[in-house]
Design a protein around this motif. Structure first.
Motif, mmCIF file in Angstrom:
data_model
loop_
_atom_site.group_PDB
_atom_site.id
_atom_site.type_symbol
_atom_site.label_atom_id
_atom_site.label_comp_id
_atom_site.label_asym_id
_atom_site.label_seq_id
_atom_site.Cartn_x
_atom_site.Cartn_y
_atom_site.Cartn_z
ATOM 1 N N LYS A 156 -11.630 51.421 -7.248
ATOM 2 C CA LYS A 156 -12.420 50.188 -7.198
ATOM 3 C C LYS A 156 -11.543 48.956 -7.027
ATOM 4 N N LYS A 157 -10.322 49.017 -7.518
ATOM 5 C CA LYS A 157 -9.415 47.868 -7.442
ATOM 6 C C LYS A 157 -8.638 47.824 -6.129
ATOM 7 N N ALA A 158 -8.629 48.926 -5.394
ATOM 8 C CA ALA A 158 -7.843 49.006 -4.152
ATOM 9 C C ALA A 158 -8.610 48.386 -2.985
ATOM 10 N N SER A 159 -7.869 48.038 -1.937
ATOM 11 C CA SER A 159 -8.495 47.521 -0.715
ATOM 12 C C SER A 159 -7.547 47.752 0.455
ATOM 13 N N GLY A 160 -8.103 47.633 1.657
ATOM 14 C CA GLY A 160 -7.294 47.776 2.858
ATOM 15 C C GLY A 160 -6.708 49.167 3.010
ATOM 16 N N ALA A 161 -5.469 49.221 3.511
ATOM 17 C CA ALA A 161 -4.817 50.505 3.760
ATOM 18 C C ALA A 161 -4.602 51.290 2.471
ATOM 19 N N ASP A 162 -4.357 50.579 1.362
ATOM 20 C CA ASP A 162 -4.194 51.267 0.085
ATOM 21 C C ASP A 162 -5.479 51.994 -0.306
ATOM 22 N N PHE A 163 -6.611 51.333 -0.088
ATOM 23 C CA PHE A 163 -7.890 51.979 -0.391
ATOM 24 C C PHE A 163 -8.083 53.197 0.508
ATOM 25 N N ASP A 164 -7.805 53.043 1.802
ATOM 26 C CA ASP A 164 -7.998 54.154 2.736
ATOM 27 C C ASP A 164 -7.229 55.393 2.278
ATOM 28 N N THR A 165 -5.962 55.203 1.907
ATOM 29 C CA THR A 165 -5.132 56.323 1.475
ATOM 30 C C THR A 165 -5.675 56.944 0.205
ATOM 31 N N MET A 166 -6.007 56.095 -0.765
ATOM 32 C CA MET A 166 -6.497 56.596 -2.047
ATOM 33 C C MET A 166 -7.845 57.291 -1.882
ATOM 34 N N PHE A 167 -8.725 56.699 -1.092
ATOM 35 C CA PHE A 167 -10.048 57.276 -0.867
ATOM 36 C C PHE A 167 -9.936 58.652 -0.226
ATOM 37 N N LEU A 168 -9.142 58.757 0.836
ATOM 38 C CA LEU A 168 -8.998 60.030 1.535
ATOM 39 C C LEU A 168 -8.375 61.089 0.633
ATOM 40 N N THR A 169 -7.345 60.699 -0.123
ATOM 41 C CA THR A 169 -6.679 61.647 -1.023
ATOM 42 C C THR A 169 -7.649 62.157 -2.082
ATOM 43 N N MET A 170 -8.405 61.244 -2.678
ATOM 44 C CA MET A 170 -9.358 61.629 -3.719
ATOM 45 C C MET A 170 -10.521 62.439 -3.152
ATOM 46 N N MET A 171 -11.017 62.032 -1.988
ATOM 47 C CA MET A 171 -12.174 62.720 -1.434
ATOM 48 C C MET A 171 -11.813 64.128 -0.965
ATOM 49 N N ILE A 172 -10.592 64.336 -0.516
ATOM 50 C CA ILE A 172 -10.159 65.692 -0.173
ATOM 51 C C ILE A 172 -10.241 66.581 -1.410
#
Length: 219
Positions: A156-172
């Motif tokens: 929730k605190k992430a944004s931009g490229a950091d969010f993209d990386t975290m989202f993809l890693t978590m969703m995998i």
């Protein structure tokens, strides 16, 4: 599930490389999105088809599957909803949208099964599954792939490229957990609509795992 520190380190180390990977993937991402989107549509279609009451008897595994997958899907919807105003990649936003379109109808279908069977439907704290404020993430920590509260706070605190990386890693990780749960249902469940939905989940989410790994530069 990888612990929070692992995910944080991966997100930090991968933030630079994922930007390049996402940019390169933009040239050829439409094919991946199409195939995975089709799989998600098939999953939704199976869910809609499974609402009939003449599809056969159910067993304890079918109940376990529905009661576990509902909160699992709800967390995926919460993660996906964050992408709209936090993700920098159009491909991440598109993937999140497809997750919502596939999994929200499945939640409604599984809730209908449980009601028809006289079983408890897991409650969504705060009401709508899309937002789920105050959801107790630790309650689902026993299910494979579920994020805990600290993971979700970081996302929730992430944004931009950091969010993209975290989202993809978590969703995998989240998808891998759903595939494990669905595979168990395929092997042990007896209610035909539930086993059909589980088969569709395995197909759709396995394809999306491949897509997300490519976006992270791993494919």
């Amino acid at each position: 599930m990888r612990n929070t520190r692992t995910l944080t380190r991966r997100a930090a180390l991968g933030a630079v490389s994922v930007t390049a990977a996402l940019a390169l993937a933009a040239c050829g991402g439409s094919g991946d999105s199409g195939s995975s989107g089709d799989a998600g549509s098939n999953s939704s279609a199976s869910a809609s088809a499974g609402t009939g009451s003449t599809a056969g008897a159910h067993n304890a595994q079918d109940v376990t599957f529905a009661q576990g997958m509902i909160p699992h899907h709800r967390q995926a919807l919460e993660m996906a909803a964050l992408a709209a105003d936090r993700a920098s990649s159009a491909q991440v936003k598109d993937l999140a949208s497809r997750v919502e379109k596939a999994q929200d109808p499945e939640i409604r279908t599984m809730s209908g099964w449980l009601t028809a069977w006289g079983e408890d439907v897991p409650a969504a704290s705060g009401g709508a599954a899309e937002s789920m404020p105050g959801m107790d993430h630790s309650a689902g920590s026993g299910m494979p792939g579920m994020m805990d509260g600290s993971d979700m706070d970081m996302l929730k605190k992430a944004s931009g490229a950091d969010f993209d990386t975290m989202f993809l890693t978590m969703m995998i990780e989240h998808h891998k957990g759903a595939v494990d749960m669905a595979t168990t249902e395929k092997n042990k469940g007896t209610y035909q609509p539930a086993t059909a939905m589980s088969d569709a989940i395995v197909t759709a989410q396995t394809a999306e795992i491949t897509e997300m790994n490519k976006l992270l530069g791993k494919g």
